[in-house]
Design an enzyme around this catalytic site. Sequence first.
Site, PDB file in Angstrom:
ATOM      1  N   GLU A  97      36.940  24.563  47.047  1.00 29.15           N
ATOM      2  CA  GLU A  97      37.203  26.009  47.078  1.00 29.15           C
ATOM      3  C   GLU A  97      35.875  26.778  46.960  1.00 29.15           C
ATOM      4  O   GLU A  97      35.049  26.468  46.096  1.00 29.15           O
ATOM      5  CB  GLU A  97      38.095  26.345  45.874  1.00 29.15           C
ATOM      6  CG  GLU A  97      38.393  27.806  45.702  1.00 29.15           C
ATOM      7  CD  GLU A  97      39.358  28.061  44.534  1.00 29.15           C
ATOM      8  OE1 GLU A  97      39.493  27.179  43.653  1.00 29.15           O
ATOM      9  OE2 GLU A  97      39.978  29.138  44.502  1.00 29.15           O
ATOM     10  N   TYR A 131      44.406  34.811  34.818  1.00 25.91           N
ATOM     11  CA  TYR A 131      44.568  34.545  33.387  1.00 25.91           C
ATOM     12  C   TYR A 131      43.404  33.685  32.932  1.00 25.91           C
ATOM     13  O   TYR A 131      42.620  33.212  33.762  1.00 25.91           O
ATOM     14  CB  TYR A 131      45.896  33.809  33.159  1.00 25.91           C
ATOM     15  CG  TYR A 131      46.026  32.582  34.044  1.00 25.91           C
ATOM     16  CD1 TYR A 131      46.666  32.679  35.279  1.00 25.91           C
ATOM     17  CD2 TYR A 131      45.457  31.367  33.678  1.00 25.91           C
ATOM     18  CE1 TYR A 131      46.752  31.568  36.108  1.00 25.91           C
ATOM     19  CE2 TYR A 131      45.545  30.265  34.506  1.00 25.91           C
ATOM     20  CZ  TYR A 131      46.190  30.364  35.707  1.00 25.91           C
ATOM     21  OH  TYR A 131      46.248  29.268  36.533  1.00 25.91           O
ATOM     22  N   CYS A 146      43.784  25.555  45.623  1.00 25.51           N
ATOM     23  CA  CYS A 146      43.865  25.539  44.155  1.00 25.51           C
ATOM     24  C   CYS A 146      45.221  26.013  43.622  1.00 25.51           C
ATOM     25  O   CYS A 146      46.211  25.327  43.752  1.00 25.51           O
ATOM     26  CB  CYS A 146      42.723  26.375  43.593  1.00 25.51           C
ATOM     27  SG  CYS A 146      42.371  26.068  41.856  1.00 25.51           S
ATOM     28  N   LYS A 165      43.507  18.494  30.599  1.00 20.13           N
ATOM     29  CA  LYS A 165      43.974  19.104  31.838  1.00 20.13           C
ATOM     30  C   LYS A 165      44.242  18.051  32.922  1.00 20.13           C
ATOM     31  O   LYS A 165      45.140  18.219  33.753  1.00 20.13           O
ATOM     32  CB  LYS A 165      42.955  20.120  32.349  1.00 20.13           C
ATOM     33  CG  LYS A 165      43.489  21.009  33.463  1.00 20.13           C
ATOM     34  CD  LYS A 165      42.464  22.066  33.845  1.00 20.13           C
ATOM     35  CE  LYS A 165      43.029  23.123  34.768  1.00 20.13           C
ATOM     36  NZ  LYS A 165      42.017  24.137  35.115  1.00 20.13           N
ATOM     37  N   SER A 190      38.577  23.799  39.985  1.00 18.31           N
ATOM     38  CA  SER A 190      39.455  23.788  38.817  1.00 18.31           C
ATOM     39  C   SER A 190      38.661  23.417  37.576  1.00 18.31           C
ATOM     40  O   SER A 190      38.197  22.291  37.445  1.00 18.31           O
ATOM     41  CB  SER A 190      40.595  22.787  39.054  1.00 18.31           C
ATOM     42  OG  SER A 190      41.430  22.730  37.931  1.00 18.31           O
ATOM     43  N   LYS A 224      44.050  32.184  50.464  1.00 21.28           N
ATOM     44  CA  LYS A 224      44.747  31.787  49.236  1.00 21.28           C
ATOM     45  C   LYS A 224      45.839  32.796  48.888  1.00 21.28           C
ATOM     46  O   LYS A 224      45.593  34.011  48.898  1.00 21.28           O
ATOM     47  CB  LYS A 224      43.720  31.710  48.102  1.00 21.28           C
ATOM     48  CG  LYS A 224      44.210  31.152  46.795  1.00 21.28           C
ATOM     49  CD  LYS A 224      43.033  31.070  45.808  1.00 21.28           C
ATOM     50  CE  LYS A 224      43.398  30.383  44.516  1.00 21.28           C
ATOM     51  NZ  LYS A 224      42.238  30.277  43.602  1.00 21.28           N
TER      52      LYS A 224
END
Lengths: 320, 270
Positions: free
Chosen positions: B46, B121, B151, B184, B178, B115
């Site tokens: 990305e 957030y 993503c 994660k 990411s 996208k």
Amino acid sequence: MASDDVPIISVATRDYSSRERTHVILGAPQRIEPKMEYLAEIYAALVLGTGDYVRKSGFKKAIIGLSGGIDSTLTAVIAVDALGAENVLGISMPSGYSSEGSKTDAQLLVENLGIQFMTIPIEETFRASLKMLEPALGEGDPGLAAENLQARIRGNILMTISNKLGPIVLTTGNKSEMATGYSTLYGDMAGGFAVLKDVLKTLVFDLCRYRNSLGSAPVIPLSVIEKPPSAELRPNQKDADSLPPYDVLDPILKAYAEDDRSFSEILAMGFDQKTVERVMRLVDISEYKRRQAPPGVKITTRAFGRDRRLPITNKYRETL
Amino acid sequence: MNILPLRVALAQVNVTVGDLEGNTNKILTAMQQAYAAGAHIVCLPELALAGYPPEDLLLKPGFVAANLGKLHHLVSESRHMPELTTVVGFVDRDHDIYNAAAVINAGKLVGIYHKHYLPNYGVFDENRYFQAGRKAPIFMINDVHVGVNICEDIWYPSGPMTMQAHAGAEVILNINGSPYYAGKGTFREEMLATRAADNGVIVVYLNMVGGQDELVFDGGSMVFNEQGTLIARAKQFEEDMLIVDLDSASVFRSRLHDPAPPPGTPARGF
């Protein structure tokens, strides 16, 4: 099934069938790199984040104040893993309150790491500074101001060397300190990058043990891990005099500063009310400090940085 | 019916925000390596051209223009590698700006994906900069239907990926920037496996690697077959070029064997 939203676009590619291919079993597992364990992953993140920050910002070398304590020790080890021993310079800046054990531990670490090392005692400058400030501070014990003054003399030394010789100053404070404000603005917080900013103290211990488990001999002196944490800014000082024990503090910090749990929820986790109240207050009143801290590697869901945007001027306090 | 595998190269590169020249060279090198390895497709992360996240550089028209200039250079260079299709993240400009993926083949900019889901957030601020895309094109690459998205788009069960899968995509290429936090990786892996199995598509998840200010991109790019089984994973915290051969025919076979309607399909018989 093409529609306005899902147009089908043909990409002209030539026939590949004539090109030689290695035989594969279609749909079968191919190269699957092993997934790192929890501590290995966090350690690797700290090494990559620190190394890339230093390199991509145009630095080659780093300078670190080595007290012999566990935070500066882990910071130095990460710096060496990220930049190579030849690019890390350790400076010991003992005062009259520095214990012999700490000085020996710093020396031992430096030998294990094979980094350049220099000792610059601050006692004389500390006394001269207090004397210089006497007219302003008045008679009596300058207390906390004198403790912070030592940290600021050290910050000054590191920044001056950085200024002249070019290495970036790596600060050594951990997340528990950043959260509670147990750190000195323009002192131990002065520098370019805060490696352990998102690493709670209990995790600092775990990461040291993890790093020692690699290789044939432990690189971090065991006494660094075993002695009780101390800022050594006044006689016989221990972190435990000012803060709850880290195995109590850290879960409260995670609950409050990372997860935004309420006062009553944190109490329900089984902690003492006065302790929780005090920790929350410390977190609330040190926002101004954190905002002036260098950036550091994010390793949790909620780091002190882009992730957390609390107002600095703020009257709101959690109540029961 | 395609019986040869579709060879996809996942170029897990470490780019630098604002280093348009350096990033372009890195992307070109990855394209050449993928080409030499006989890949049909090479994916780059990305916003690989601009670096991620470019933050307020995106408010500078000169930066956006320079990034487009570099994209056209990549397009022009791609004529030397005609059998290779490149998917690379860049900042697109069309009245406003978009977080975009370019699909490049044989000297042509074949298509652009914008996208859809702009995260806003945690550490993300994408609504501050980008407009959201609305289309979810499918590209026919060597007889395989390939959906490209970016993503956050894959984190929603009803997102563009599902549109692409329902419209016949057999392979989804999801390019990412990411950022890491402890734990994660497992979360991502479970989500991607679910997405692949639920939609009956092969999911190619490419992440970037490297540090950018306080963020660390952890790499660990992954590929799942249409049954949700992990079939390839790249290194974590290091640059890597993961090459994987995909069995697109198996997607059709799986759909015949498991004729459950895709999620969201209205129930029949009422």
